[in-house]
Design a protein around this motif. Sequence first.
Motif, PDB file in Angstrom:
ATOM      1  N   GLN A  49      51.248  44.582  39.062  1.00  0.00           N
ATOM      2  CA  GLN A  49      49.820  44.872  39.012  1.00  0.00           C
ATOM      3  C   GLN A  49      49.438  45.319  37.606  1.00  0.00           C
ATOM      4  O   GLN A  49      50.256  45.889  36.883  1.00  0.00           O
ATOM      5  CB  GLN A  49      49.473  45.968  40.029  1.00  0.00           C
ATOM      6  CG  GLN A  49      50.208  45.837  41.355  1.00  0.00           C
ATOM      7  CD  GLN A  49      49.834  44.588  42.123  1.00  0.00           C
ATOM      8  OE1 GLN A  49      49.441  43.578  41.570  1.00  0.00           O
ATOM      9  NE2 GLN A  49      49.948  44.653  43.432  1.00  0.00           N
ATOM     10  N   GLN A  74      43.968  43.511  37.740  1.00  0.00           N
ATOM     11  CA  GLN A  74      44.484  42.207  38.184  1.00  0.00           C
ATOM     12  C   GLN A  74      45.599  42.519  39.151  1.00  0.00           C
ATOM     13  O   GLN A  74      46.641  43.058  38.751  1.00  0.00           O
ATOM     14  CB  GLN A  74      45.024  41.400  36.997  1.00  0.00           C
ATOM     15  CG  GLN A  74      43.972  40.940  36.012  1.00  0.00           C
ATOM     16  CD  GLN A  74      44.589  40.275  34.791  1.00  0.00           C
ATOM     17  OE1 GLN A  74      45.471  40.849  34.161  1.00  0.00           O
ATOM     18  NE2 GLN A  74      44.154  39.079  34.472  1.00  0.00           N
ATOM     19  N   GLY A  76      36.880  41.747  38.917  1.00  0.00           N
ATOM     20  CA  GLY A  76      38.025  42.660  38.843  1.00  0.00           C
ATOM     21  C   GLY A  76      37.660  43.912  38.061  1.00  0.00           C
ATOM     22  O   GLY A  76      38.410  44.349  37.180  1.00  0.00           O
TER      23      GLY A  76
END
Lengths: 114, 109
Positions: B2, B25, B69
């Motif tokens: 991550q 992300q 995001g």
Amino acid sequence: ETGVTQTPRHLVMGMTNKKSLKCEQHLGHNAMYWYKQSAKKPLELMFVYNFKEQTENNSVPSRFSPECPNSSHLFLHLHTLQPEDSALYLCASSQSRGDQETQYFGPGTRLLVL
Amino acid sequence: GQNIDQPTEMTATEGAIVQINCTYQTSGFNGLFWYQQHAGEAPTFLSYNVLDGLEEKGRFSSFLSRSKGYSYLLLKELQMKDSASYLCAVRDSDYKLSFGAGTTVTVRA
């Protein structure tokens, strides 16, 4: 806030010592977690227990050994640690590992390995 | 793995507004959390976003855009006690929570 308590709050140990960290949650939760927090780094998830069963071991070295005797208590047994293991160790709990469950943290144990 | 990014430090004046951005992300998405952590204390839960938009809770608001995001935490009417580290955390499709390194906010008189 005393929902999640941790003892000791501070610990200094040599590399050959054996010690244990204790976490207790008073929130009636079923999941408990150990995290490592090093300076300027993100919290790293170490272990997860759900209904007393270990559901996650995030590639943690075997010198860290968790124990969860019941849903309210979580231990982290330490032996032959290295100086780079010095960090803040945080315990957290949540109702379960399911959706929309918020994790609540204890104050942490500040560990220094000499 | 991550990837969660947030600024390292921010400074603002008492009474002002500060916006802490977080970009992520991750493998799947099941919610974004903001925590506040005072030095030597436990992280405490501030907010949770799972749908796009703004969640307001008193002086603190949190915004989420899943397509970008991106999230931000907005602190209004800053007080000295707001000096702390603010942690952005994202829950992935396996319900694992991944944290950013935290943003240290310093409020000056």
